[in-house]
Design an enzyme around this catalytic site. Structure first.
Site, PDB file in Angstrom:
ATOM      1  N   GLY A  45       0.846  -1.182   0.000  1.00 19.50           N
ATOM      2  CA  GLY A  45       0.000   0.000   0.000  1.00 19.50           C
ATOM      3  C   GLY A  45       0.883   1.235   0.000  1.00 19.50           C
ATOM      4  N   GLN A  50       3.109   9.949   1.172  1.00 23.46           N
ATOM      5  CA  GLN A  50       4.385   9.231   1.279  1.00 23.46           C
ATOM      6  C   GLN A  50       5.320   9.502   0.103  1.00 23.46           C
ATOM      7  OE1 GLN A  50       2.322   5.259   2.181  1.00 23.46           O
ATOM      8  NE2 GLN A  50       4.212   5.158   3.360  1.00 23.46           N
ATOM      9  N   CYS A 100       5.554   0.068   7.356  1.00 26.68           N
ATOM     10  CA  CYS A 100       5.236   1.239   6.551  1.00 26.68           C
ATOM     11  C   CYS A 100       6.500   1.687   5.831  1.00 26.68           C
ATOM     12  CB  CYS A 100       4.717   2.350   7.466  1.00 26.68           C
ATOM     13  SG  CYS A 100       4.251   3.851   6.591  1.00 26.68           S
ATOM     14  N   LEU A 101       6.386   1.999   4.548  1.00 21.39           N
ATOM     15  CA  LEU A 101       7.564   2.431   3.793  1.00 21.39           C
ATOM     16  C   LEU A 101       8.139   3.728   4.357  1.00 21.39           C
ATOM     17  CD1 LEU A 101       6.305   1.685   0.172  1.00 21.39           C
ATOM     18  CD2 LEU A 101       7.847   0.302   1.588  1.00 21.39           C
ATOM     19  N   HIS A 142      -4.847   1.405   7.246  1.00 22.76           N
ATOM     20  CA  HIS A 142      -3.486   1.954   7.386  1.00 22.76           C
ATOM     21  C   HIS A 142      -3.256   3.110   6.406  1.00 22.76           C
ATOM     22  CE1 HIS A 142       1.046   1.412   7.880  1.00 22.76           C
ATOM     23  NE2 HIS A 142       0.947   2.169   6.808  1.00 22.76           N
ATOM     24  N   GLU A 143      -3.621   2.884   5.138  1.00 22.31           N
ATOM     25  CA  GLU A 143      -3.378   3.924   4.129  1.00 22.31           C
ATOM     26  C   GLU A 143      -4.280   5.138   4.349  1.00 22.31           C
ATOM     27  OE1 GLU A 143      -0.774   3.667   2.449  1.00 22.31           O
ATOM     28  OE2 GLU A 143      -0.448   1.578   2.965  1.00 22.31           O
ATOM     29  N   HIS A 146      -2.874   7.664   6.628  1.00 19.25           N
ATOM     30  CA  HIS A 146      -1.880   8.573   6.033  1.00 19.25           C
ATOM     31  C   HIS A 146      -2.537   9.850   5.513  1.00 19.25           C
ATOM     32  CE1 HIS A 146       1.892   6.412   6.182  1.00 19.25           C
ATOM     33  NE2 HIS A 146       1.353   5.312   5.671  1.00 19.25           N
TER      34      HIS A 146
HETATM   35 NI    NI Z   1       2.223   3.451   5.745  1.00 19.31          NI
END
Ligand code: NI
Length: 187
Positions: A45, A50, A100-101, A142-143, A146
């Site tokens: 994701g 991000q 998470c990236l 989760h996304e 963000h």
């Molecule tokens: Ni993330």
């Protein structure tokens, strides 16, 4: 094009992102770049903040984890979510290890409700309403966070977060060993 990933400490990750307009120029390219960036960094994701864009859009593709997670429906879950709204969340909260990236090398158990109902526009601006559970719901939750300037470490218990603080500080100083391109705050 693979875009650099903005990591913990960058202010764009803490903003509440505005809705994306239908005439937003370069939307198709942004979507293509987000998928490419997500694949290049082995993510399932990725949200626009991000990659430094404060916009309410994220992409998901859970096919890489469909086998090891034992949820066959993950294989075909590849989607764009534009201006999503989580309309409802229900079901017993369950704990699942999230990564998470934007938080390289940090993985923690996070508890969230099992089921969600989400409304969003797809890449052709069709309005869609769907229900999800399991890992697909988890990725969306989760996304979606963000887009509201939240990170999963905001949702872990304070003791765990304290234990992580040195690692989070190291990330924000760029002391990270990762093989994807990143952007970190300059002091
Ligand atoms: Ni993330």
């Amino acid at each position: 094009m693979v875009l650099p990933v903005y990591v913990y400490g960058m202010s764009v990750l803490r903003k509440v992102a505005p809705e994306i307009q239908e005439d937003y120029e370069g939307l198709d390219q942004l979507i293509a770049d987000m998928f490419e960036t997500m694949r290049a960094s082995d993510g399932i994701g990725l949200a626009a903040p991000q990659v430094g864009k404060s916009l309410r859009i994220f992409v998901a593709d859970t096919s890489p984890v469909s086998e090891d997670k034992g949820e066959p429906e993950l294989k075909d879950f590849k989607k764009v979510f534009i201006n999503p709204i989580i309309l409802d969340e229900w079901g017993d909260p369950w704990s699942f290890e999230e990564g998470c990236l934007s938080l390289p090398n940090v993985r923690e158990d996070v508890s969230r409700p099992t089921n969600i109902r989400v409304e969003y526009y797809d890449e052709n601006w069709n309005l869609i309403e769907e229900e999800y559970d399991g890992i697909r719901a988890r990725v969306i939750q989760h996304e979606y966070d963000h887009l509201d300037g939240k990170l999963f470490v905001d949702r872990i218990n304070p003791i765990r977060r304290k234990l992580l603080s040195a690692r989070l500080n190291a990330i924000s100083r760029g002391k990270i060993d990762k093989d994807y391109k990143i952007v970190f705050p300059k002091k």
